[in-house]
Motif scaffolding. Sequence first.
Motif, PDB file in Angstrom:
ATOM      1  N   GLU A  34       7.728  40.577 -10.778  1.00 19.18           N
ATOM      2  CA  GLU A  34       6.206  40.191 -10.433  1.00 19.18           C
ATOM      3  C   GLU A  34       6.282  38.963 -11.313  1.00 19.18           C
ATOM      4  OE1 GLU A  34       2.824  42.486 -12.020  1.00 19.18           O
ATOM      5  OE2 GLU A  34       3.620  43.920 -10.256  1.00 19.18           O
ATOM      6  N   GLU A  35       6.614  38.603 -13.013  1.00 15.83           N
ATOM      7  CA  GLU A  35       7.153  37.495 -13.206  1.00 15.83           C
ATOM      8  C   GLU A  35       8.345  36.191 -12.320  1.00 15.83           C
ATOM      9  OE1 GLU A  35       8.932  38.226 -16.644  1.00 15.83           O
ATOM     10  OE2 GLU A  35       6.976  37.808 -18.046  1.00 15.83           O
ATOM     11  N   ARG A  66      -0.983  37.927  -3.063  1.00 15.62           N
ATOM     12  CA  ARG A  66      -0.792  36.983  -1.496  1.00 15.62           C
ATOM     13  C   ARG A  66       0.939  37.457  -1.406  1.00 15.62           C
ATOM     14  NH1 ARG A  66       2.428  31.091  -2.170  1.00 15.62           N
ATOM     15  NH2 ARG A  66       3.727  31.366  -0.625  1.00 15.62           N
ATOM     16  N   TYR A  81       3.980  32.357  -6.473  1.00 19.54           N
ATOM     17  CA  TYR A  81       3.671  33.384  -5.756  1.00 19.54           C
ATOM     18  C   TYR A  81       2.324  33.556  -6.749  1.00 19.54           C
ATOM     19  CZ  TYR A  81       6.516  34.149  -1.794  1.00 19.54           C
ATOM     20  OH  TYR A  81       7.619  34.099  -0.783  1.00 19.54           O
ATOM     21  N   THR A  82       1.139  34.116  -5.986  1.00 21.74           N
ATOM     22  CA  THR A  82       0.144  33.920  -7.068  1.00 21.74           C
ATOM     23  C   THR A  82      -0.072  35.538  -6.492  1.00 21.74           C
ATOM     24  OG1 THR A  82      -1.671  33.490  -4.995  1.00 21.74           O
ATOM     25  CG2 THR A  82      -0.742  32.150  -6.838  1.00 21.74           C
ATOM     26  N   SER A  83      -0.820  36.670  -7.390  1.00 17.35           N
ATOM     27  CA  SER A  83      -1.274  37.965  -7.120  1.00 17.35           C
ATOM     28  C   SER A  83      -2.322  37.900  -6.172  1.00 17.35           C
ATOM     29  CB  SER A  83      -2.210  38.264  -8.884  1.00 17.35           C
ATOM     30  OG  SER A  83      -1.932  39.660  -8.493  1.00 17.35           O
ATOM     31  N   ARG A 124       6.374  35.114  -9.392  1.00 14.79           N
ATOM     32  CA  ARG A 124       5.086  33.794 -10.615  1.00 14.79           C
ATOM     33  C   ARG A 124       5.731  32.549 -10.479  1.00 14.79           C
ATOM     34  NH1 ARG A 124       2.623  38.409 -12.919  1.00 14.79           N
ATOM     35  NH2 ARG A 124       3.848  38.110 -15.004  1.00 14.79           N
TER      36      ARG A 124
END
Length: 463
Positions: free
Chosen positions: A420-421, A432, A428-430, A424
């Motif tokens: 996830e890090e 999406r 990419y955003t949460s 980002r």
Amino acid sequence: MQSIEIAPDARKEAVRIGRSKHDADRVLQCVREIAESAAFRNSQRSGQFLIYIVEQAIAGNFDALKERLIGIELFGRSATYDTGEDAIVRVTASDVRKRLLQYYGQFGEAMEWRVTLPRGCYIPELIHSPQHDKPDTGGTFASTAIEEVPAVAETPQATTAALSHVEALTGRSPLKQGTLTLAIAVTCFASALLTFSGCWFWLGHTTSGSQAPPVWAGLLDPHQPLRIITSDPNIAEIQGLTGQRITVSDYANHRYIPDPSKVSPVSLVFANNILRGDKVAAVDASIVADVAATAQRYDTDVLVRTARAIQLSDLATDGNYVVIGSPLTNPWSSLYLANADFRFAREPSGREYIEDIKPETGEKPQYTPSALGFATGQSLAIVAYLRNPDHRGHVLVLAGLNGEGTEAAGQFAVDAHRMEEALRGCGYTSGREVGNVEILLQLNMMAGLPSHVVMLSCHQLQY
């Protein structure tokens, strides 16, 4: 080395055992039997390490189970020793994991207590098997299993191996009981390598029904299996021996020596001996275990195939795939990396490096490792999440310039937080949906172990 957080239940179980003299005595008896077994016979240090960490765990001394303190208390290192330079604790822990695999592959079903040491930590997990007196592989081991995953290290030094075909389909019902034991039988026949005969993985709880993290949400489908394609480690040896590059077309048509007329008779015989059997790299076993455990959390079955058992027609279909290994060790990965930004390339000497065909600001056009496998230095790896070309589904490619790199890529991909890090950092955003994305990793190597894995770059691929 990256650390992971042990489930609180594992700590509670160790403390509970320590409060019961009967259970504590039984656990220690089991551990001493393991340490005195043939699997640990050639390493007194590993046996002492195993006994030490279990004793500390059931005594509740979890703070003592840290790399520096173990080095000081067990191995007599000074209080100021550099854990970055002296990897004795990490190397011993890795050796203990391998020897446990060997031991449980032979005697696991008959053991009352089992010990596992998760990667990245030194707190053991203690698992009680109440049916030990009546072994039942359907109850103790989950149906997520690989019948025979013989392994050799992903290095040029591994010359010959007798390995069997790998193909296993996982089941889901054991997860609903609350725990999962992943059994992977592993055998390695090479003079410089350890022998693996079994592997198992334990999960403390299931997260069935919850939302899978990014990337895995596109790979895990309860209605179809996730197909894992392991590498072919000896194919790299063949290319080094013959000096001929094997293309994916050659590999698909089983032309493992494209032009035999240019190979000496002695080398040709040697090459044909290497090609006997169907082979899997040792690091692939741990990656398969981690990926299968992730898939099981979300009720997805897993089908494992070796690269050499795959036909091109097997890939020309809808579905989700995990492909392990660079084009040098798994030519199928070149099918998916053909349009990627980070690609594997080779110097005239045959040494691989990674080129960046679309370098962004601050990036280099090529990245070269400072050391080969099983050496001390830096190496590189790629994690690529791509749409299945011309079909529905996604493909995850986990590939390093050597075995340590591939192992690091596998560990990185199953670490939801780190992925996830990375996403980002790639923009990419949460929430999406993740498209085609490729991550370039750099890692340190020491004694065959990857550590200090960092992301050098992340590209959204535009195709």
